[in-house]
Design an enzyme around this catalytic site. Structure first.
Site, short mmCIF file in Angstrom:
data_model
loop_
_atom_site.label_atom_id
_atom_site.label_comp_id
_atom_site.label_asym_id
_atom_site.label_seq_id
_atom_site.Cartn_x
_atom_site.Cartn_y
_atom_site.Cartn_z
N LYS A 68 43.85 59.46 52.58
CA LYS A 68 42.52 59.94 52.19
C LYS A 68 41.47 59.03 52.81
O LYS A 68 41.64 57.81 52.86
CB LYS A 68 42.41 59.95 50.67
CG LYS A 68 41.15 60.62 50.13
CD LYS A 68 41.14 60.64 48.59
CE LYS A 68 39.91 61.35 48.04
NZ LYS A 68 39.91 61.36 46.56
N SER A 143 39.20 65.83 44.53
CA SER A 143 38.51 65.55 45.78
C SER A 143 39.46 65.25 46.93
O SER A 143 39.04 65.26 48.08
CB SER A 143 37.58 64.34 45.58
OG SER A 143 38.35 63.18 45.28
N SER A 167 41.43 63.93 40.87
CA SER A 167 41.31 64.19 42.31
C SER A 167 42.62 64.19 43.08
O SER A 167 42.65 64.60 44.24
CB SER A 167 40.36 63.18 42.95
OG SER A 167 39.05 63.50 42.60
#
Lengths: 473, 511, 96
Positions: A68, A143, A167
């Protein structure tokens, strides 16, 4: 094109890591998912060659991994999906990256996300929304939507995300993959660009519980550079056992309330039945403060975020606009660098901490946090795990909620209490609704990842939801 | 009583930089950056790079406890770090990690010499925080076209010592600062000679106005000047019927004025909240053991010096103003006459050191002892002793070598004294005239002595010896009051001298 | 309720330049969120301590030792991401 770590190891053994890495990079290159912000093509290939040439050992030797884009990677751009960090290349590696490198993993790229991890849909990225591999018109969740979509779409076998209020679990659920949010303190946050420090953890994604656990084993562990890191070294892979006999499951009815999709509820209840048939025992538990979790979560997260994001001023790194006096320059840099949702959260967080409102919002939220934590402590006196839906509904359409913050926030209703309490939780595929995956959330006690991993593994061994793949990839 | 006509209230915030630690407060960067290029001692933590996290330096906490205890503060049971949120280019994270509720120590005091006797200045709190970076302006802050930032200093451990607004004049503020440096200097936690080791922000108000906070004060003298300026400024504002508003002002050291820092609507709201990346400290249990390690502090040491060595309080105060000086004195006093040692260490050596900007480490104890011994044995004059001390500081060597080189011993006390006695005996009339009040008569005696010592003696010293013999009857002039006088007849003249001198003269066959 | 004036002030505290249009756009949205937050007013938190840290950790320190590899950056590394530098310094705008 979807392969487990073990399958890839065989492939590397028979061929090379270079081939494996090149294959993934090639797939990313022609993908329409927009799961990656940057790929580290050349350095990934040269690292793979190095591993091939030197027979480097390690639990992830030669295995590609996606990261990420809020986890700092030395020499690879790390943007948090924000314009303000465009071109920022950290001069250091996050703790998890050091561990991955030591384990022989090859970082193939940085995945898309909601800007600064603030979102539930990966639509707030400055670099464009990521699409759900199961339906290109839908969001992948957020997210960490890029990481989940990459794994679900066969663009990475494993990936790291971060979970502040869901997330990791939300996109795992929406994309039909496995995602784990560990107990607060189990994985070092050093190098994770903070959104809300007191709530977040880095977490692994994979297509199976076993691979999630392998990745988890690599990245978890004590780090003296993170003061909240816990000194516990555990081999979680050894806890994977196809056995839930006597496991006490608590079902908090508060998580099946209004707004929960019927098919989601049915899939989750069926899953609980499956586990019961395998020998687990189920009871209903009461978690009366659940409905307040969302407001408490957002107040705390926004407050911390307003401070965490203060450092982005264009002096040391990141975007810089035309200079005038420094107050004006700072304000203009930040106004041009942050997107709307980030600005909203900074403004609200600033407000919640400001003189006259601190007690009403911030302090109140922290007190409510105590009550929510106590709900969990009480529940865990009688049960080993709690099972709930991960998300109240399957993936929604791109653009459907983006203009209505409240309805977007409400999507996190089943995931945020877990972060407030700091307990571990895993999302595993447990069914489909209209062709879209549904996630089952298994929540454990502090530091009892072993039990939720065992429950998830047993569920997986006795069902086939996790073997389903999206079409057209 | 000091009636403080303008109702001046001064409170000071003093930042002590723990520059004797090896590393910064939240990261492993070295603290020894003073002569190095900008931004060469930084890491992700003190540069505030995204994703970096602070970890508390244990030694810094111990130093903080030391300081708290030395300032008579209570070390708190539970202490915690907070974020103070504000923007400034020297602040790499957009907040400063500091303490707010639950500081590490609070509720202490310091005794200073006030306008009207001893003054107790309350210490509100002494808490830990991180130093921001250093800003460099081209010219002055208000005219500079840009600002340069060096983060080498960023993350240095600071102790902020906040006083109550107990000081009533710039002079008291200055004395408080001297006292604070004195006390903290005893604790071996900071080197006060390094740039930025102690920095002061001053809060000052006068009756009828609000307080101004003055920043950017870089010296104690600067603090006094800034406060003097502020009092005049605030009085003028009130005199003109204006309002003294609460604001932050910037001290311009060169111009010795303060400037308003207000730009736009600068309303501060620091939005303090606990630093989520640092866990609470429960360290009050450390206090007793740390207390054991504290040295005897200046006030206590000063009282003991007066009592134990019988020296003057002024001397004791000066000697305890610095731990090293106090230790130096005490080592010397144990092997020499403590009173003479106090005079020579305090009045002579300290002055010579200050003049040369040196510390007491520049002078060897053994040398001080030799000088005192030579003086006691009357092998050298006081002038000679001063000369030796100066030469040792400027050129080095040993007292013996310097004596030999400079021929200092030839005019040692005995010789001057003998010559003086001879001069008196040979010129009894001049001696009697002097004793009768004809001061000028001394000059002829001085001339005789100078002739006898072939100009090798110091005329001033000769006068001193002659006056001593003729007025008090003995030299060196010690224990004057205890000496019995007698009148002797030299030739036809009656001269009053002390019994020892009379005996000496008899022995020499003059009487 | 957040007013336009409040928002201007918060924008200033946050160093976010807000245009008239932004204020127009943000005010109702922020208010709807704040309105949602008032849900917490219903919770009785009398005597409940706040949870700042979810784990009961305390006294976590490092020794006063210079960090080895992974610690200090070179000046070049430190400045490598800076939009503006001069003579080894970061270059910031004028103060006033």
């Amino acid at each position: 094109m979807w392969a487990s770590i073990n399958e890839l190891k065989e492939k590397i053994h028979a061929g090379s890591s270079e081939e494996v890495v090149a294959e993934y990079l090639e797939r990313i290159g022609r993908s329409k998912l927009n799961a990656f912000i940057s790929t580290s093509g050349e350095s990934a290939i040269s690292r793979a060659k190095e591993i091939d040439a030197n027979d480097i050992e390690g639990p992830l030797a030669g295995i590609p991994v996606a990261i990420k884009d809020n986890i700092s990677t030395r020499c690879i751009q790390t943007t948090c999906a924000s314009n303000i960090l465009k071109g920022y290349v950290p001069p250091y590696d996050a703790h998890v990256i050091e561990r991955l490198k030591k384990a022989g993993a090859v970082i193939i790229g940085k995945t898309n996300m909601d800007e600064f991890a603030m979102g539930t849909s990966t639509e707030t990225s400055f670099y464009g929304a990521t699409k759900n591999p199961w339906d290109m018109e839908r969001v992948p969740g957020g997210s960490s939507g890029g990481s989940a979509a990459a794994v679900a779409g066969g663009e990475a076998p494993i990936a790291l995300g971060s979970d502040t209020g869901g997330s990791v679990r939300c996109p795992a659920s929406f994309c039909g993959v496995v995602g784990l949010k560990p107990t607060y303190g189990v994985i070092s946050r050093y190098g994770l660009i903070a959104y809300a420090n007191s709530l977040e953890q880095i977490g692994p994604f994979a297509t199976s519980v076993r691979d999630v656990t392998t990745l988890f084993d690599v990245v978890a562990g004590y780090d003296p550079r993170d003061s909240t890191s816990v000194d516990k070294e555990v081999n979680y892979s050894s806890s994977l056992e196809n056995n839930v006999k006597g496991l006490r499951i608590g079902v908090p009815e508060e998580y099946f309330g209004e707004g929960t999709d019927e098919k989601v509820e049915k899939a989750v209840r069926d899953s609980i039945n499956t586990l019961e048939e395998l020998g687990a025992k189920t009871t209903t538990v009461k978690m009366p403060h659940t409905k307040y979790a969302l407001a408490a979560y957002y107040i705390i997260a926004m407050s911390e975020a307003s401070s965490n994001l203060a450092r982005f001023d264009g002096m040391r790194y990141g975007l810089r606009t035309e200079d005038s006096d420094w107050h004006t320059t700072f304000s203009q840099v930040r106004a041009s660098g942050f997107g709307d949702e980030v600005k909203r959260r900074i403004l609200l967080g600033t407000y919640a901490l400001s003189a006259g409102y601190h007690d009403k919002y911030y302090l109140k939220a922290l007190k409510v946090r105590t009550l929510i934590k106590q709900d969990f402590e009480r529940a865990f006196k009688d049960v080993d795990v709690l099972i709930t839906p991960t998300m109240p509904y399957p993936a929604f359409k791109l653009g459907e909620k983006i203009d209505d913050p409240i309805s977007l926030y409400l999507a996190d209703v089943d995931t945020v209490p877990i972060n407030l309490a700091g307990v571990p939780s895993i999302s595993v595929p447990c069914g489909f609704s209209g062709g879209l995956p549904i996630g089952l959330q298994i929540i454990g006690k502090h530091f009892d990842e072993a039990t939720i991993l065992r429950a998830a593994y047993t569920f997986e061994e006795n069902t086939d939801f996790h073997t389903k793949r999206p079409e057209g990839m | 009583m000091y009636d403080n006509p303008d109702g001046v209230m001064i409170g000071l915030e003093v930042h002590v930089q723990l520059n004797k630690l090896k590393t910064k407060v939240f990261c492993g960067c070295v603290t020894d950056y003073h002569n190095d290029p900008p931004n060469s001692h930084v890491c992700p933590v003190c540069l505030g790079l995204p994703g970096s996290m602070p970890v508390i330096n244990k030694k810094a906490v111990e130093a903080a406890i030391k300081i708290g205890l030395a300032l008579n503060c209570k070390v708190e049971e539970h202490t915690q770090f907070y974020r103070k949120n504000y923007y400034y280019p020297d602040l790499p994270k957009g907040f400063q990690i500091t303490q707010y509720d639950f500081p590490i120590s609070s509720g202490g005091y310091v005794m200073i010499e006030g306008e009207d006797g001893e003054l107790r200045v309350g210490i509100t709190r002494a808490h830990m925080e991180e130093d921001p970076g250093r800003l460099v302006h081209e010219g002055t802050i208000d005219k500079s076209k840009y600002t340069l930032i060096d983060y080498n200093r960023s993350g240095m451990a600071l102790i902020e010592i906040v006083s109550d607004p107990d000081m009533r004049s710039p002079k008291e503020a200055r004395r408080y600062l001297d006292k604070l440096r004195n006390i903290v200097g005893y604790l071996d936690v900071f080197d006060g000679n390094l740039e930025g080791a102690m920095r002061v922000d001053a809060n000052i108000s006068i009756m009828g106005g609000q307080r101004a906070e003055i920043k950017n004060i870089s010296s104690f003298k600067g603090a006094e000047r800034a406060l003097l300026f502020e009092i005049v400024r605030q009085k003028n504002v009130l005199r003109r019927g204006g309002v003294v508003v609460q604001e932050t002002r910037h001290f311009d050291e060169a111009r010795e004025i303060t400037l308003s820092m207000r730009t736009k609507e600068e309303a501060h709201d620091y939005r303090y909240f606990p630093e989520p990346d640092l866990v609470p400290l429960k360290i009050s249990g450390w206090a007793p053991a740390i207390k054991e390690t504290l040295p005897e502090l200046p006030d206590a040491r000063r009282m003991r010096f007066v009592e134990q060595y019988g020296i003057k309080d002024d001397h004791a105060k000066a000697l305890t103003s610095e731990l090293k000086l106090a230790i130096f004195y005490e080592d010397v006093a144990k092997k020499a006459d403590p009173k003479t040692a106090a005079v020579w260490v305090c009045d002579v050596l300290k002055g010579e050191l200050n003049y040369r900007d040196l510390t007491v480490e520049a002078f060897k104890k053994e040398h001080m002892l030799s000088v005192l011994e030579l003086l006691a044995g009357r092998k050298i004059t006081e002038d000679g002793a001063v000369d030796i001390i100066r030469t040792l500081l400027d050129k080095g060597g040993s007292p013996e070598e310097i004596i030999k080189e400079k021929g200092l011993v030839i005019v040692a006390g005995d010789i001057v004294e003998t010559a003086a006695l001879e001069a008196i005996v040979e010129n009894p009339q001049a001696a009697a005239d002097y004793q009768a009040g004809k001061v000028k008569a001394l000059n002829s005696l001085v001339g005789v002595v100078m002739k006898k010592t072939k100009g090798g003696a110091d005329a001033r010293k000769v006068r001193e010896v002659l006056i001593a013999i003729l007025s008090d009857g003995f030299y060196p002039p010690i224990e004057r009051e205890k000496i019995e006088k007698t009148i002797i007849k030299i030739g036809d003249v009656m001269v009053e001298v002390s019994k020892p001198i009379a005996n000496l003269l008899k022995k020499m066959g003059y009487v | 309720m957040i007013t336009r004036k409040d928002l201007t002030h918060i924008g200033w505290l946050s160093r976010l330049e807000l245009s008239e249009k932004d204020i127009e756009k943000y005010t109702p949205k922020l208010n709807s969120v704040l309105d949602y937050f008032t849900e917490l007013d219903d919770v009785d938190t009398e005597g409940v301590p706040p949870t700042y840290h979810v784990l009961p950790l305390s006294n976590v320190f490092r020794e006063d030792e210079v960090s080895a590899q992974g610690g200090s950056l070179t000046q070049e590394e430190a400045l490598s991401n800076a939009p503006k530098t001069q003579d080894g310094f970061f270059k910031a705008p004028r103060m006033m």
